[in-house]
Design a protein around this motif. Structure first.
Motif, PDB file in Angstrom:
ATOM      1  N   SER A  33       0.696  -1.619   0.160  1.00 17.15           N
ATOM      2  CA  SER A  33      -0.416  -2.007   1.039  1.00 17.15           C
ATOM      3  C   SER A  33      -0.615  -0.985   2.144  1.00 17.15           C
ATOM      4  O   SER A  33      -1.750  -0.681   2.521  1.00 17.15           O
ATOM      5  CB  SER A  33      -0.206  -3.403   1.609  1.00 17.15           C
ATOM      6  OG  SER A  33       0.859  -3.434   2.515  1.00 17.15           O
ATOM      7  N   LYS A  34       0.465  -0.390   2.669  1.00 21.29           N
ATOM      8  CA  LYS A  34       0.336   0.682   3.665  1.00 21.29           C
ATOM      9  C   LYS A  34      -0.345   1.905   3.050  1.00 21.29           C
ATOM     10  O   LYS A  34      -1.208   2.530   3.670  1.00 21.29           O
ATOM     11  CB  LYS A  34       1.694   1.070   4.228  1.00 21.29           C
ATOM     12  CG  LYS A  34       1.603   2.200   5.259  1.00 21.29           C
ATOM     13  CD  LYS A  34       2.981   2.721   5.617  1.00 21.29           C
ATOM     14  CE  LYS A  34       2.916   3.898   6.552  1.00 21.29           C
ATOM     15  NZ  LYS A  34       2.441   5.124   5.940  1.00 21.29           N
ATOM     16  N   LEU A  35       0.035   2.234   1.827  1.00 23.25           N
ATOM     17  CA  LEU A  35      -0.561   3.386   1.150  1.00 23.25           C
ATOM     18  C   LEU A  35      -2.070   3.235   1.030  1.00 23.25           C
ATOM     19  O   LEU A  35      -2.820   4.134   1.414  1.00 23.25           O
ATOM     20  CB  LEU A  35       0.054   3.568  -0.241  1.00 23.25           C
ATOM     21  CG  LEU A  35      -0.616   4.611  -1.134  1.00 23.25           C
ATOM     22  CD1 LEU A  35      -0.334   6.016  -0.615  1.00 23.25           C
ATOM     23  CD2 LEU A  35      -0.164   4.457  -2.567  1.00 23.25           C
ATOM     24  N   VAL A  36      -2.523   2.106   0.506  1.00 22.76           N
ATOM     25  CA  VAL A  36      -3.961   1.950   0.278  1.00 22.76           C
ATOM     26  C   VAL A  36      -4.740   1.663   1.555  1.00 22.76           C
ATOM     27  O   VAL A  36      -5.866   2.123   1.708  1.00 22.76           O
ATOM     28  CB  VAL A  36      -4.273   0.881  -0.800  1.00 22.76           C
ATOM     29  CG1 VAL A  36      -3.724   1.297  -2.156  1.00 22.76           C
ATOM     30  CG2 VAL A  36      -3.766  -0.480  -0.424  1.00 22.76           C
ATOM     31  N   ALA A  37      -4.154   0.923   2.486  1.00 18.61           N
ATOM     32  CA  ALA A  37      -4.893   0.546   3.698  1.00 18.61           C
ATOM     33  C   ALA A  37      -4.847   1.629   4.775  1.00 18.61           C
ATOM     34  O   ALA A  37      -5.883   1.983   5.342  1.00 18.61           O
ATOM     35  CB  ALA A  37      -4.348  -0.762   4.262  1.00 18.61           C
ATOM     36  N   VAL A  46      -5.712  -7.040   7.576  1.00 17.29           N
ATOM     37  CA  VAL A  46      -4.528  -7.644   6.987  1.00 17.29           C
ATOM     38  C   VAL A  46      -4.875  -8.245   5.627  1.00 17.29           C
ATOM     39  O   VAL A  46      -4.101  -8.151   4.676  1.00 17.29           O
ATOM     40  CB  VAL A  46      -3.934  -8.714   7.936  1.00 17.29           C
ATOM     41  CG1 VAL A  46      -2.790  -9.454   7.266  1.00 17.29           C
ATOM     42  CG2 VAL A  46      -3.464  -8.079   9.231  1.00 17.29           C
ATOM     43  N   ALA A  47      -6.063  -8.823   5.521  1.00 14.64           N
ATOM     44  CA  ALA A  47      -6.504  -9.404   4.248  1.00 14.64           C
ATOM     45  C   ALA A  47      -6.565  -8.338   3.158  1.00 14.64           C
ATOM     46  O   ALA A  47      -6.181  -8.600   2.010  1.00 14.64           O
ATOM     47  CB  ALA A  47      -7.872 -10.066   4.410  1.00 14.64           C
ATOM     48  N   ALA A  52      -4.159  -5.961  -1.734  1.00 16.51           N
ATOM     49  CA  ALA A  52      -3.470  -4.841  -2.372  1.00 16.51           C
ATOM     50  C   ALA A  52      -2.122  -5.298  -2.937  1.00 16.51           C
ATOM     51  O   ALA A  52      -1.741  -4.918  -4.051  1.00 16.51           O
ATOM     52  CB  ALA A  52      -3.278  -3.704  -1.378  1.00 16.51           C
ATOM     53  N   MET A  53      -1.406  -6.133  -2.169  1.00 15.53           N
ATOM     54  CA  MET A  53      -0.121  -6.666  -2.641  1.00 15.53           C
ATOM     55  C   MET A  53      -0.312  -7.529  -3.889  1.00 15.53           C
ATOM     56  O   MET A  53       0.463  -7.429  -4.849  1.00 15.53           O
ATOM     57  CB  MET A  53       0.547  -7.493  -1.543  1.00 15.53           C
ATOM     58  CG  MET A  53       1.072  -6.698  -0.404  1.00 15.53           C
ATOM     59  SD  MET A  53       1.833  -7.807   0.798  1.00 15.53           S
ATOM     60  CE  MET A  53       2.127  -6.690   2.147  1.00 15.53           C
TER      61      MET A  53
END
Length: 156
Positions: A33-37, A46-47, A52-53
């Motif tokens: 989620s950090k990678l994509v966001a 956050v959503a 992504a998760m």
């Protein structure tokens, strides 16, 4: 093995394994989620991270329905990271930046060679269930080391 030591030890071993698995899954979800966001700047809420998760959880589950084996997943990913071998072995040597990329890409290529089972049988010098895995990794590490040093050798 835990069963030989009794039920209590078996429960302790199971608890350790479950905790370890949960930690790995947590790291996978948060890293993805950090990678994509954040890193790829595809979203900022956050959503979006939660979506992504969910996506990585669904995509990661697909191989289960394709008769995948646990060993297959770990051996393929292990082969794909052999390109890091020279990076860690020769960390204190001065080489051009391209050396890192060549070595890592070489490891990924050998991972795909293993996935698609296209490694030449003439380069497998032993027999056994995992002979192909052994020799793909032996030749892969050798190739990655050569690719790592090649730019330095060319510059001379």
């Amino acid at each position: 093995m835990g069963k030989a030591f009794g039920v209590i030890i078996l429960l302790v071993i199971n608890f350790i394994m479950i905790t370890s698995a949960a930690s790995t899954i947590d790291s996978t979800f948060s890293s993805f989620s950090k990678l994509v966001a954040i890193d790829l700047k595809l979203g900022s809420s956050v959503a979006f991270g939660r979506i992504a998760m969910l996506l990585i959880a669904l995509l990661g589950t697909i191989p289960v329905f394709l008769d995948a084996e646990i060993l297959s997943a770990t051996t393929i990913s292990g082969t794909m990271v052999i390109g890091l071998t020279p990076v860690f072995l020769f960390w204190n040597k001065e080489v051009p930046k391209i050396s890192f990329y060549l070595s890592v890409i070489g490891g990924i290529v050998f991972g795909f060679i293993l996935v698609f089972n296209i490694f030449p049988k003439e380069l497998i010098f032993t027999t056994g269930k995992y002979a192909d895995l052994l020799w793909v990794n032996v030749w892969g590490i050798l190739t990655c080391v050569i690719l790592y040093w090649l730019p330095k050798w060319i510059k001379k």
